[in-house]
Design an enzyme around this catalytic site. Structure first.
Site, PDB file in Angstrom:
ATOM      1  N   PRO A 133      38.951  58.098  18.105  1.00  0.00           N
ATOM      2  CA  PRO A 133      38.172  59.200  18.690  1.00  0.00           C
ATOM      3  C   PRO A 133      36.658  59.028  18.645  1.00  0.00           C
ATOM      4  O   PRO A 133      35.982  59.277  19.645  1.00  0.00           O
ATOM      5  CB  PRO A 133      38.626  60.418  17.886  1.00  0.00           C
ATOM      6  N   TYR A 134      36.100  58.615  17.504  1.00  0.00           N
ATOM      7  CA  TYR A 134      34.641  58.469  17.448  1.00  0.00           C
ATOM      8  C   TYR A 134      34.175  57.351  18.371  1.00  0.00           C
ATOM      9  O   TYR A 134      33.248  57.540  19.178  1.00  0.00           O
ATOM     10  CB  TYR A 134      34.175  58.196  16.018  1.00  0.00           C
ATOM     11  N   LEU A 135      34.777  56.176  18.256  1.00  0.00           N
ATOM     12  CA  LEU A 135      34.356  55.060  19.103  1.00  0.00           C
ATOM     13  C   LEU A 135      34.575  55.376  20.581  1.00  0.00           C
ATOM     14  O   LEU A 135      33.741  55.014  21.427  1.00  0.00           O
ATOM     15  CB  LEU A 135      35.120  53.797  18.717  1.00  0.00           C
TER      16      LEU A 135
END
Length: 347
Positions: A133-135
């Protein structure tokens, strides 16, 4: 020069703002809490997802630094990642283009280029396709910035590494991980490696870009690529502590990270094990040696770790025992400072 900044009360943003003020520039911050901004800057109250607030921020500004973003592998914050990192980038960059802002610097991350098809990354590397999710949110935000640049907008994109350093307003991800290591909470490590840099070096990079000292469209924050063994060895050298650890292949730890993420949704305190952090170690590659960094050299990583540990102790995040010998050999500077002074750091 009037420089508009999002994320100016965060770790990298605060150091960059300090570097800009030392150069004598006016700074205007977009801040949800105006009281968190330094008294030496103008403030436009609001959020990056609010088009009216973004218009107030860039009105009359010469350049823009878009550094706002959520940096976390916490599985509970997936919606926030997309709202701030992606939608916020859409709103802020669109407002800057409509206002005719002279230069736009969008802060991405090296992780936005993972997984990479080549053994190193550089200005020509495509945006990555990670589903973490972050990347994924940072990759989507960088695509927005690249689309504006392809359309003729004066957009530069920077790719900081994992940042350590002192004077962290919110104890961000990397400084919190270093604290966890020194508290003995991470005895099992994924193999392979990660890029590490000093927040003060990336702040200097951004100051040079915003003040016209370094033209170009893609830059990489100064740093070093360390294997996880090298990273832990540096922490041991900085603190004089043994810090026993076991290293396993990253993919062997994927199930542990997956289970920790699901436990985190019910557990109220942050867990030191996260799938995203394991995934970064599994997919990270070095930055190409010739990748542009605006002439900013990366300071020795041992100095960065010592200084970070000393600050963590001074701020009450570590005990004297946990900080070890770093307290007697830290390199201390203020936010964004380019001046390095060695001094005894007392408890």
């Amino acid at each position: 020069m009037l420089i508009a900044v999002t994320g100016g009360t965060g770790f990298l943003g605060a150091h960059t703002v300090a570097a800009l003020l030392r150069r004598g520039h006016r700074v205007r911050l977009l801040a949800r809490d105006p009281g968190a901004a330094p008294s030496t800057v103008d403030v436009a109250a609001g959020d990056v997802t609010d088009p009216a607030a973004a218009r107030r921020l860039v009105d009359g500004a010469d350049v823009l630094l878009h550094a706002a973003g959520v940096y976390t592998f916490d599985s509970r914050r997936r919606g926030e990642l997309w709202r701030v990192n992606v939608h916020g980038t859409e709103v802020v960059l669109a407002a800057a283009r409509r206002a005719g802002t002279g230069r736009i610097v969008h802060v991405s991350t090296v992780g936005a280029l993972y997984p990479a098809a080549e053994p190193s990354i550089g200005p020509a590397s495509p945006v990555g396709g990670s589903r973490e999710p972050y990347l994924a949110s940072k990759a989507a935000a960088e695509r927005i910035a690249r689309e504006h640049r392809a359309d003729g907008a004066p957009v530069a994109v920077t790719h900081p590494p994992a940042l350590l350093g002192p004077d962290d307003p919110h104890l961000g991800d990397q400084n919190a991980r270093l604290r966890a290591v020194l508290r003995g909470l991470t005895p099992i490590w994924p193999g392979r490696g990660l890029p590490v840099g000093d927040v003060r070096d990336s702040a200097e990079l951004h100051a040079r870009l915003l003040t016209g000292e370094a033209p170009g469209g893609a830059f990489f924050g100064p740093g070093h690529f360390l294997t996880t063994r090298e990273y832990l060895a540096t922490v041991r050298a900085a603190t004089g502590r043994a810090l026993p650890a076991v290293f396993l292949p990253p993919r062997a730890l994927y199930p542990v990270g997956w289970l920790a993420d699901r436990l985190q949704r019910a557990w109220p305190w942050a867990l030191p094990v996260q799938y995203g952090a394991i995934h970064v170690c599994a997919t990270a590659v070095p930055v190409a040696a010739d990748a542009p960094a605006a002439g900013v050299a990366a300071r020795p990583v041992l100095d960065t770790v010592r200084d970070t540990v000393a600050w963590l102790h001074a701020a009450g995040w570590l005990t004297r025992r946990q900080a070890g010998t770093a307290l007697s050999s830290a390199v201390r500077t203020g936010p964004g400072s380019g001046t390095v002074q060695t001094e005894e750091v007392l408890p």
